[in-house]
Design an enzyme around this catalytic site. Structure first.
Site: not given
Length: 224
Positions: A11, A13, A177
């Protein structure tokens, strides 16, 4: 390179880049043009993870509820356009790589792993971010929010990586995240690492049951 994993997907961001400051700046710049209240960064953080359209929709819902103002469809469309413009201008003004990201990616690349980015961030903004931090060339594939018909938590982007590189899902390690990352990986059959420091709606990433939970990006090197 030996071992189970042949490709590692990431991922963007909240995983590679702390982009919250620039996203909050861009959201608030767009809201200000319509005399709507400014959102604190801690609140903007809870809106991140499902792409720019949902981010700005959440911001609008909050701002109009706070102010009691109602925008027309035309004004909403203009506000969304202005957000995209502001974010294009502020894409890396305040953003930073999280600790140990660049050197860990370089070590993984040197070991022979294919690397990929799978993000819901608008495709037009994804490569400029990677380029600004000098890591674009480390990736064999970069998938943004408009690259494919589906975005996370749909497993489609991970299936695409398997097909493109001729890999079984178990050979693809995904690193994220947020619960969207964990759900996408689980549904694709890919092992997944959950990072504790990112943007997960203020919910511990462990509650999404990734295969591994790490506090430090460099801990990925213990798996490979």
């Amino acid at each position: 390179m030996t071992g189970q994993f042949k490709l590692i997907g990431f991922d963007l961001d909240g995983t590679l880049v702390d982009s919250l400051p620039d996203l909050a700046l861009s959201v608030n710049s767009a809201l200000a043009e319509f005399d709507l209240p400014q959102a604190p960064e801690a609140l903007v953080l809870t809106w991140i993870g499902n792409g720019a359209q949902i981010l700005i929709a959440r911001a609008l819902e909050w701002a109009t509820a706070q102010s009691g103002k109602t925008l027309t469809e035309g004004q909403i469309a203009t506000l969304k356009e202005r957000f995209n413009i502001f974010y294009g201008e502020n894409i890396c003004n305040r953003s930073r790589l999280f600790p140990h990201v660049k050197d860990t990616l370089q070590k993984l690349k040197a070991k022979g792993y294919r690397l990929a980015v799978v993000t819901n961030k608008p495709t037009q903004h994804t490569r400029p971010v990677l380029k600004a931090f000098g890591i674009e060339e480390l990736f064999d594939e970069v998938l943004g929010g408009q690259s494919l018909p589906a975005i996370k938590p749909h497993p489609g982007p991970l299936f695409y990586l398997c097909g493109k590189f001729g890999l079984y899902p178990k050979q693809v390690l995904f690193v994220g995240d947020s619960r969207n990352d964990i759900i996408a990986a689980h549904n694709a059959g890919c092992p997944v690492v959950g990072l504790t420091y990112g943007y997960n709606y203020n919910i511990p990433i462990s509650e999404s049951h990734p295969d591994w939970v790490f506090e430090d990006f460099a801990a990925l090197l213990t798996l490979v």
